[in-house]
Design a protein around this motif. Structure first.
Motif, PDB file in Angstrom:
ATOM      1  N   GLN A 126       0.829  -1.196   0.000  1.00 53.14           N
ATOM      2  CA  GLN A 126       0.000   0.000   0.000  1.00 53.14           C
ATOM      3  C   GLN A 126       0.869   1.253   0.000  1.00 53.14           C
ATOM      4  O   GLN A 126       0.488   2.274   0.543  1.00 53.14           O
ATOM      5  N   ARG A 127       2.018   1.133  -0.628  1.00 54.86           N
ATOM      6  CA  ARG A 127       2.902   2.275  -0.813  1.00 54.86           C
ATOM      7  C   ARG A 127       3.514   2.194  -2.200  1.00 54.86           C
ATOM      8  O   ARG A 127       3.845   1.106  -2.674  1.00 54.86           O
ATOM      9  N   GLY A 128       3.668   3.346  -2.849  1.00 46.81           N
ATOM     10  CA  GLY A 128       4.178   3.382  -4.203  1.00 46.81           C
ATOM     11  C   GLY A 128       5.689   3.293  -4.288  1.00 46.81           C
ATOM     12  O   GLY A 128       6.397   3.248  -3.283  1.00 46.81           O
ATOM     13  N   GLY A 129       6.188   3.262  -5.514  1.00 48.35           N
ATOM     14  CA  GLY A 129       7.619   3.184  -5.758  1.00 48.35           C
ATOM     15  C   GLY A 129       8.072   1.766  -6.033  1.00 48.35           C
ATOM     16  O   GLY A 129       7.417   0.801  -5.663  1.00 48.35           O
ATOM     17  N   THR A 130       9.240   1.640  -6.675  1.00 49.15           N
ATOM     18  CA  THR A 130       9.739   0.321  -7.052  1.00 49.15           C
ATOM     19  C   THR A 130      10.584  -0.342  -5.975  1.00 49.15           C
ATOM     20  O   THR A 130      10.804  -1.552  -6.026  1.00 49.15           O
TER      21      THR A 130
END
Length: 242
Positions: A25-29
């Motif tokens: 539930q958090r963005g980014g790779t």
């Protein structure tokens, strides 16, 4: 799913045999790359927030469509699966009507085009992250070597981009297509073939972002139909009451 505060929920459950997939539930790779080591599917349920213009604030504001476009494709090619995003309404507007109007927003269209590509045109369940196959720093890749390669190439404002792809895993003749992630269409005029056996250079059709799809006739996408008029939808609505 745990809503992590700086970490990842895979730390809690990844070794449990009952856990079928890890949820983020958090963005980014970075978290996608971290979770990939556990050899379980990674579902991104809240990659981005979409705020109304008057609410735009901080790093969670993705009104910039190019940031959103690159973000969701990066998540996918780094080994995750985008399940949706969150629409945040409020800030002196009609929350209900704002939500309904955004069901046809650019953000949802871009998610739809991404899903349509992977479900209808690829063996997505066999693709694995493999940035080592491309020599350009402005590209991300996933592949099942010898059969299928998907490369996202970021554009610039002034010229086309060039990318080298390592096709040494096969000597077969492969199909080449250019998919426009902003419109959900294949550029049929640039459809071609390439013979594997080494590093091949490809040039984007123009200065926009493009997806290069190189594939064997042997791949078999999922046998399903996605309604061309059907849109992906936000996973939730967060109301800010004034």
């Amino acid at each position: 799913s745990i809503h992590p505060g700086g970490g990842t929920s895979s730390n809690e459950f990844s070794s449990e045999t009952w856990l079928s997939f890890n949820s983020l539930q958090r963005g980014g790779t970075a978290l996608v790359e971290y979770d990939y080591q556990f050899s379980k599917p990674i579902v991104q349920t809240e990659d981005f927030y979409k705020y109304p213009p008057e609410c735009s604030n901080g790093t969670n504001s993705y009104g910039n469509s190019i940031n959103l476009l690159r973000g969701i494709w990066a998540t996918q090619l780094y080994g995750g699966w985008n399940a949706g995003f969150e629409t945040v309404a409020g800030c002196n507007n009609d929350d209900y009507n704002y939500y309904l109007s955004n069901l046809a927003s650019t953000a949802i269209q871009l998610h739809t085009y991404l899903k349509r590509f992977f479900v209808q045109q690829t063996e997505f369940w066999k693709l694995a992250p493999n940035n080592q196959l491309v020599t350009s720093s402005n590209a991300w890749a996933a592949a099942q070597p010898g059969k299928e390669f998907v490369v996202y190439i970021t554009g610039n404002s002034s010229s086309t981009a060039s990318v080298d792809v390592d096709l040494s895993s096969t000597a077969d003749i492969l199909n080449v297509q250019w998919y426009n992630p902003s419109t959900g269409t294949i550029l049929t005029s640039r459809t071609s073939t390439v013979t594997g056996g080494g590093i091949k250079t490809f040039q984007t059709p123009d200065f926009n972002d493009w997806v290069l799809h190189i594939f064997s006739d042997q791949i078999t996408p999922v046998s399903t139909t996605i309604d061309q008029n059907s849109l992906a939808a936000p996973i939730g609505l967060k109301l800010k009451l004034n």
